[in-house]
Design an enzyme around this catalytic site. Structure first.
Site, mmCIF file in Angstrom:
data_model
loop_
_atom_site.group_PDB
_atom_site.id
_atom_site.type_symbol
_atom_site.label_atom_id
_atom_site.label_comp_id
_atom_site.label_asym_id
_atom_site.label_seq_id
_atom_site.Cartn_x
_atom_site.Cartn_y
_atom_site.Cartn_z
ATOM 1 N N LYS A 96 0.874 -1.176 0.000
ATOM 2 C CA LYS A 96 0.000 0.000 0.000
ATOM 3 C C LYS A 96 0.906 1.218 0.000
ATOM 4 C CE LYS A 96 -3.246 2.787 2.551
ATOM 5 N NZ LYS A 96 -3.787 3.132 3.882
ATOM 6 N N GLY A 157 -8.429 9.443 9.253
ATOM 7 C CA GLY A 157 -8.808 9.573 10.646
ATOM 8 C C GLY A 157 -9.868 10.610 10.944
ATOM 9 N N ALA A 184 -9.602 5.766 3.673
ATOM 10 C CA ALA A 184 -9.440 6.936 4.532
ATOM 11 C C ALA A 184 -10.714 7.767 4.656
ATOM 12 C CB ALA A 184 -8.300 7.830 4.056
ATOM 13 N N ASN A 206 -9.303 1.955 9.447
ATOM 14 C CA ASN A 206 -8.572 1.562 10.652
ATOM 15 C C ASN A 206 -9.171 2.230 11.886
ATOM 16 O OD1 ASN A 206 -5.040 1.166 11.436
ATOM 17 N ND2 ASN A 206 -6.734 1.209 12.820
ATOM 18 N N THR A 207 -9.062 3.560 11.942
ATOM 19 C CA THR A 207 -9.415 4.296 13.147
ATOM 20 C C THR A 207 -10.858 4.068 13.575
ATOM 21 O OG1 THR A 207 -7.853 5.996 12.413
ATOM 22 C CG2 THR A 207 -9.315 6.567 14.227
#
Length: 257
Positions: A96, A157, A184, A206-207
């Site tokens: 990535k 995020g 994202a 992710n976050t």
């Protein structure tokens, strides 16, 4: 079924591995999500005090495909070097690719991104580039050797969801035959469902899971949202209308005076 560089993938949810409260919660969230691809950072694996080795052991035990990333890299040279080190460490040519151009928004440096993608593709890497929703940049990345594109929908995020859904919709229409992963800015399962309804093939986040009050439950929620969004796209949802349209026909109805 997804196809990334000739590999068939069932789950349309890709997860990151940073910021989880504990290794056990990370493992449980991954299992709950059903994901088959995890992004991992070279910096995490290289941590001191043996933490990196323990983390890698945990990931291998989960039997999922690893997608190393070049997170935190701000130059072409740094990104290429990090990718080469990751290939040696993780034993995969998947990468990535991130080349960050703005410290606050973490927006990609698209010029450096294309250059790094070309270098890595020529070196045998299978590149998953974190990019913007600019179709011209997307075209340049394909010319550089990429077979997957990963446009953002909001800053990393930020949990804002699709800031410019019209641009994402145009991006999907332009790259009809290219696997597209929204990467994202996703904060809620509804955000993931929205971009899957637009026709995107998968999401990477992710976050939103790692920092949730209950990461395991949130991972399961995102898995359900991704599946629902894809089913909705395949079912061809109604387009928005400017006027009301009655669901019950009025022609032939009885008239009472």
């Amino acid at each position: 079924m997804l196809n990334f560089y000739g590999e068939s993938i069932s789950s349309r949810l890709l997860l990151g591995t940073a910021q989880y409260p504990s290794p056990r919660i990370l493992a449980d969230a991954i299992k709950s999500s059903g994901t088959e691809i995890l992004t991992v950072s070279l910096r995490r694996e290289s941590a001191g005090n043996g933490a990196g080795g323990k983390f890698w052991d945990l990931i291998r035990d989960l039997k999922v495909r690893v997608l190393p990333n070049t997170a935190g890299c701000h130059t072409v040279r740094e990104a290429v070097t990090t990718a080469q080190m990751a290939r040696e460490l993780f034993g995969t040519d998947w990468i990535k690719l991130e080349v960050i151009g703005h410290h606050d928004s973490l927006q990609p440096d698209v010029f450096g991104l294309v250059e790094a993608a070309r270098i890595l593709s020529e070196d045998g890497f299978k590149v998953f580039p974190y990019t913007t929703e600019d179709v011209i940049v997307g075209e340049r990345l394909l010319e550089a050797g990429c077979q997957v594109l990963m446009p953002w929908c909001a800053p990393i995020g930020s949990a804002r969801g699709a800031v410019n859904p019209d641009a994402l919709k145009s991006y999907r229409a332009h790259f009809r035959d290219i696997p597209l992963v929204v990467d994202a800015g996703l904060g809620r399962p509804s955000h993931a469902a929205e971009v899957l309804e637009l026709g995107f093939d998968a999401v990477l986040l992710n976050t939103a899971v790692a920092k949730a009050g209950d990461p395991v439950a949130m991972a399961r929620a995102f898995a359900g949202a991704v599946e629902a969004g894809r089913l909705a796209y395949e079912a061809v949802p109604l387009e928005p209308r400017d006027m009301a349209v009655p669901s019950t026909p009025v022609i032939g109805m009885a008239v009472f005076e």
